[in-house]
Scaffold this motif. Structure first.
Motif, PDB file in Angstrom:
ATOM      1  N   ASP A  61      17.904  81.360 104.033  1.00 40.48           N
ATOM      2  CA  ASP A  61      17.274  81.299 105.357  1.00 40.48           C
ATOM      3  C   ASP A  61      18.282  81.360 106.502  1.00 40.48           C
ATOM      4  O   ASP A  61      17.911  81.234 107.669  1.00 40.48           O
ATOM      5  CB  ASP A  61      16.454  80.008 105.485  1.00 40.48           C
ATOM      6  N   GLY A  62      19.548  81.528 106.167  1.00 37.80           N
ATOM      7  CA  GLY A  62      20.586  81.608 107.193  1.00 37.80           C
ATOM      8  C   GLY A  62      21.097  80.266 107.667  1.00 37.80           C
ATOM      9  O   GLY A  62      21.805  80.189 108.666  1.00 37.80           O
ATOM     10  N   GLU A  63      20.736  79.184 106.969  1.00 40.15           N
ATOM     11  CA  GLU A  63      21.202  77.851 107.340  1.00 40.15           C
ATOM     12  C   GLU A  63      22.553  77.570 106.680  1.00 40.15           C
ATOM     13  O   GLU A  63      22.751  77.833 105.490  1.00 40.15           O
ATOM     14  CB  GLU A  63      20.193  76.790 106.889  1.00 40.15           C
ATOM     15  N   VAL A  64      23.483  77.046 107.450  1.00 42.34           N
ATOM     16  CA  VAL A  64      24.808  76.709 106.943  1.00 42.34           C
ATOM     17  C   VAL A  64      24.702  75.457 106.079  1.00 42.34           C
ATOM     18  O   VAL A  64      24.091  74.470 106.472  1.00 42.34           O
ATOM     19  CB  VAL A  64      25.802  76.499 108.108  1.00 42.34           C
ATOM     20  N   LEU A  65      25.323  75.514 104.897  1.00 41.01           N
ATOM     21  CA  LEU A  65      25.221  74.421 103.936  1.00 41.01           C
ATOM     22  C   LEU A  65      26.435  73.499 103.916  1.00 41.01           C
ATOM     23  O   LEU A  65      26.327  72.360 103.481  1.00 41.01           O
ATOM     24  CB  LEU A  65      25.016  74.996 102.524  1.00 41.01           C
ATOM     25  N   ASN A  66      27.600  73.982 104.332  1.00 39.46           N
ATOM     26  CA  ASN A  66      28.823  73.200 104.130  1.00 39.46           C
ATOM     27  C   ASN A  66      29.837  73.356 105.264  1.00 39.46           C
ATOM     28  O   ASN A  66      31.032  73.524 105.012  1.00 39.46           O
ATOM     29  CB  ASN A  66      29.480  73.603 102.804  1.00 39.46           C
ATOM     30  N   ASP A  67      29.378  73.272 106.487  1.00 37.73           N
ATOM     31  CA  ASP A  67      30.286  73.445 107.629  1.00 37.73           C
ATOM     32  C   ASP A  67      31.462  72.467 107.564  1.00 37.73           C
ATOM     33  O   ASP A  67      32.606  72.852 107.807  1.00 37.73           O
ATOM     34  CB  ASP A  67      29.520  73.267 108.939  1.00 37.73           C
ATOM     35  N   GLY A  68      31.190  71.217 107.229  1.00 41.51           N
ATOM     36  CA  GLY A  68      32.260  70.216 107.161  1.00 41.51           C
ATOM     37  C   GLY A  68      33.313  70.569 106.123  1.00 41.51           C
ATOM     38  O   GLY A  68      34.510  70.416 106.365  1.00 41.51           O
ATOM     39  N   GLU A  69      32.880  71.048 104.971  1.00 39.05           N
ATOM     40  CA  GLU A  69      33.830  71.441 103.924  1.00 39.05           C
ATOM     41  C   GLU A  69      34.665  72.642 104.364  1.00 39.05           C
ATOM     42  O   GLU A  69      35.875  72.676 104.152  1.00 39.05           O
ATOM     43  CB  GLU A  69      33.087  71.791 102.633  1.00 39.05           C
ATOM     44  N   ALA A  70      34.035  73.626 105.004  1.00 35.21           N
ATOM     45  CA  ALA A  70      34.767  74.796 105.480  1.00 35.21           C
ATOM     46  C   ALA A  70      35.795  74.393 106.538  1.00 35.21           C
ATOM     47  O   ALA A  70      36.940  74.867 106.522  1.00 35.21           O
ATOM     48  CB  ALA A  70      33.790  75.840 106.030  1.00 35.21           C
ATOM     49  N   GLN A  71      35.406  73.506 107.451  1.00 32.41           N
ATOM     50  CA  GLN A  71      36.352  73.036 108.460  1.00 32.41           C
ATOM     51  C   GLN A  71      37.490  72.261 107.814  1.00 32.41           C
ATOM     52  O   GLN A  71      38.657  72.411 108.207  1.00 32.41           O
ATOM     53  CB  GLN A  71      35.641  72.150 109.488  1.00 32.41           C
ATOM     54  N   TYR A  72      37.168  71.435 106.831  1.00 27.22           N
ATOM     55  CA  TYR A  72      38.192  70.625 106.168  1.00 27.22           C
ATOM     56  C   TYR A  72      39.203  71.500 105.425  1.00 27.22           C
ATOM     57  O   TYR A  72      40.411  71.245 105.504  1.00 27.22           O
ATOM     58  CB  TYR A  72      37.544  69.629 105.203  1.00 27.22           C
TER      59      TYR A  72
END
Length: 102
Positions: A61-72
């Protein structure tokens, strides 16, 4: 080809904001002013965005699942780049640091 989903665009915008103002993962990067090192030549900044984009997961659906992990993961690479004594755990895999495009 359509546009990136709104949630992905918002994640990218916030990531760029935190990165540019020095507040990306303040716990991991506490006391490290990484901005001069990243912004001086560009290739280090390119790698930061590559890692963020490669790690970022989006559902159907285009919802981001792991923004925190990607930033980390991006913050871990920055820390290792600025602090030779730091080792990212787990170590980066080739797919995380792959540069895409022409």
């Amino acid at each position: 080809m359509g546009h990136l989903p709104v949630d992905v665009r918002a994640s990218l915008r916030f990531f760029a904001f935190y990165l540019a103002n020095g507040t990306l993962d303040v716990d991991l990067l506490d006391g490290i002013d990484y901005r001069p090192a990243l912004f001086q030549y560009g290739s280090a900044l390119e790698m930061v965005f590559a890692i963020y984009g490669n790690v970022l997961e989006v559902d159907e659906d285009g919802e981001v699942l792991n923004d925190g992990e990607a930033q980390y993961r991006a913050a871990q690479w920055i820390r290792a780049y600025c602090d030779p004594g730091y080792e990212a755990e787990p170590p980066f895999q080739a797919w995380e640091t792959e540069l895409h495009g022409p």
